[in-house]
Scaffold this active site. Structure first.
Site, PDB file in Angstrom:
ATOM      1  N   GLN A 225       0.772  -1.200  -0.013  1.00 35.41           N
ATOM      2  CA  GLN A 225      -0.054   0.054  -0.029  1.00 35.41           C
ATOM      3  C   GLN A 225       1.005   1.408  -0.017  1.00 35.41           C
ATOM      4  OE1 GLN A 225      -4.000  -0.196   2.065  1.00 35.41           O
ATOM      5  NE2 GLN A 225      -2.900  -1.414   3.390  1.00 35.41           N
TER       6      GLN A 225
ATOM      7  N   SER B 250       4.141  -6.451   2.604  1.00 37.31           N
ATOM      8  CA  SER B 250       2.777  -6.494   3.361  1.00 37.31           C
ATOM      9  C   SER B 250       1.917  -7.122   2.194  1.00 37.31           C
ATOM     10  CB  SER B 250       2.350  -4.958   3.768  1.00 37.31           C
ATOM     11  OG  SER B 250       1.199  -5.128   4.229  1.00 37.31           O
ATOM     12  N   LEU B 251       1.047  -6.252   1.958  1.00 33.26           N
ATOM     13  CA  LEU B 251      -0.018  -6.629   0.741  1.00 33.26           C
ATOM     14  C   LEU B 251       0.538  -7.382  -0.534  1.00 33.26           C
ATOM     15  CD1 LEU B 251      -2.583  -6.502  -1.034  1.00 33.26           C
ATOM     16  CD2 LEU B 251      -1.768  -4.221  -1.689  1.00 33.26           C
TER      17      LEU B 251
ATOM     18  N   ARG C 277      -9.213  -8.426   3.471  1.00 33.14           N
ATOM     19  CA  ARG C 277      -8.332  -8.006   4.351  1.00 33.14           C
ATOM     20  C   ARG C 277      -8.453  -6.658   4.597  1.00 33.14           C
ATOM     21  NH1 ARG C 277      -2.948  -6.382   3.369  1.00 33.14           N
ATOM     22  NH2 ARG C 277      -1.250  -7.572   5.039  1.00 33.14           N
TER      23      ARG C 277
ATOM     24  N   HIS D  18      -0.044  -3.547  10.988  1.00 33.34           N
ATOM     25  CA  HIS D  18       0.816  -4.186  11.291  1.00 33.34           C
ATOM     26  C   HIS D  18       1.308  -4.183  12.938  1.00 33.34           C
ATOM     27  CE1 HIS D  18       1.895  -6.039   7.662  1.00 33.34           C
ATOM     28  NE2 HIS D  18       1.969  -4.803   7.032  1.00 33.34           N
TER      29      HIS D  18
ATOM     30  N   GLN E 211       1.185 -12.126   9.650  1.00 38.43           N
ATOM     31  CA  GLN E 211       1.417 -10.818   9.065  1.00 38.43           C
ATOM     32  C   GLN E 211       0.663  -9.566   9.425  1.00 38.43           C
ATOM     33  OE1 GLN E 211       0.186  -9.509   5.385  1.00 38.43           O
ATOM     34  NE2 GLN E 211       2.143  -9.919   4.253  1.00 38.43           N
TER      35      GLN E 211
END
Length: 261
Positions: free
Chosen positions: A9, A90-91, A115, A201, A250
């Site tokens: 992101q 991440s993503l 998500r 996170h 995660q």
């Protein structure tokens, strides 16, 4: 050695992917598949915006995954692409899983849409924050966050270890602000508040992980080939059975990007 790295992101912009959509049938097929899987035109958000909608995390996540895979499929049209490793920030780990054959694209795009929605729902708007601290070591930022948490009783912790000199923190707004003040006083070169819709996170995302666990039960994962270097343990994973647990961890764990690289 070839490795493929996929973004997370913050990488989005209105108009992304439109050129490859128009020039590559393989890429076009990815956008069409995403629209059908989601039941709405994520391609339109990518190509036309508006920017405020594209920034919404439940739109942004499938939009970035779709564009990443569309670019990959266009790349593959020029010849075989045989990386030794894949990874994502991440993503971007979901894009890496699709690229490695571990996860069907349609499953991935639906999962990251959910998500993003679960993450947004986990924290009331305005009550969480994220900030990038530049010029302090990771251990210094860890210590600052621990001190602020102990003193305030509020959540703040490292969220992204992006480089040896840049660590992103996340948590409750007041605690993040306090940690930023303390980092500046201890020699940080710059502290930047990030324009995000939720504090990703960190422990505040636990409700999102719980909801996501139910979605994971219906997905058939396969052994990644090539291996995926994961966010949680910064190590290459080739085992399908480990993927759901790694993706759920995660959500609340920091991205160990420096070690991944």
């Amino acid at each position: 050695m070839l490795a493929l790295l996929f973004p997370g992101q913050g990488s989005q912009h209105v108009g992304m992917g439109k050129d490859v959509f128009e020039s590559s049938k393989a890429a076009r097929d990815v956008y069409i598949a995403a629209d059908e899987a989601l039941g709405f035109e994520v391609s339109r958000y990518c190509f036309e915006g508006p920017e405020e909608e594209l920034r919404r995390t439940e739109i942004q996540q499938p939009a970035l995954l779709t564009t990443s895979i569309a670019l990959l499929e266009a790349f593959r049209q020029d010849g075989p692409v045989e990386p030794s490793f894949v990874a994502g920030h991440s993503l971007g780990e979901y894009s890496a899983l699709v690229a490695s054959g571990a996860m069907a694209f349609e499953d991935a795009v639906r999962t990251v849409n959910a998500r993003g929605r679960y993450m947004q729902e986990s924290v009331p708007e305005g009550s969480g924050a994220m900030a990038a601290i530049l010029g302090c070591t990771a251990s210094e930022v860890q210590a600052i966050c621990a001190e602020v948490e102990a003193e305030s009783g509020e959540v703040v912790s490292p969220a992204n270890y992006n480089s040896p000199q840049q660590t992103v923190i996340a948590g409750e707004s007041a605690a993040v602000a306090a940690a930023c003040v303390r980092a500046s006083a201890q020699g940080a070169k710059k502290v930047i508040e990030l324009a995000v819709s939720a504090p990703f996170h960190c422990a505040l995302m636990a409700p999102a992980a719980e909801k996501l666990a139910r979605d994971m039960e219906g997905i058939a994962f396969r052994d990644p080939s090539p291996p995926v270097v994961t966010n949680v343990d910064a190590a290459a994973n080739s085992a399908a059975e480990r993927i759901p647990g790694l993706l759920l961890s995660q959500v609340t764990a920091p991205v160990r990007f420096t070690e991944m690289i």
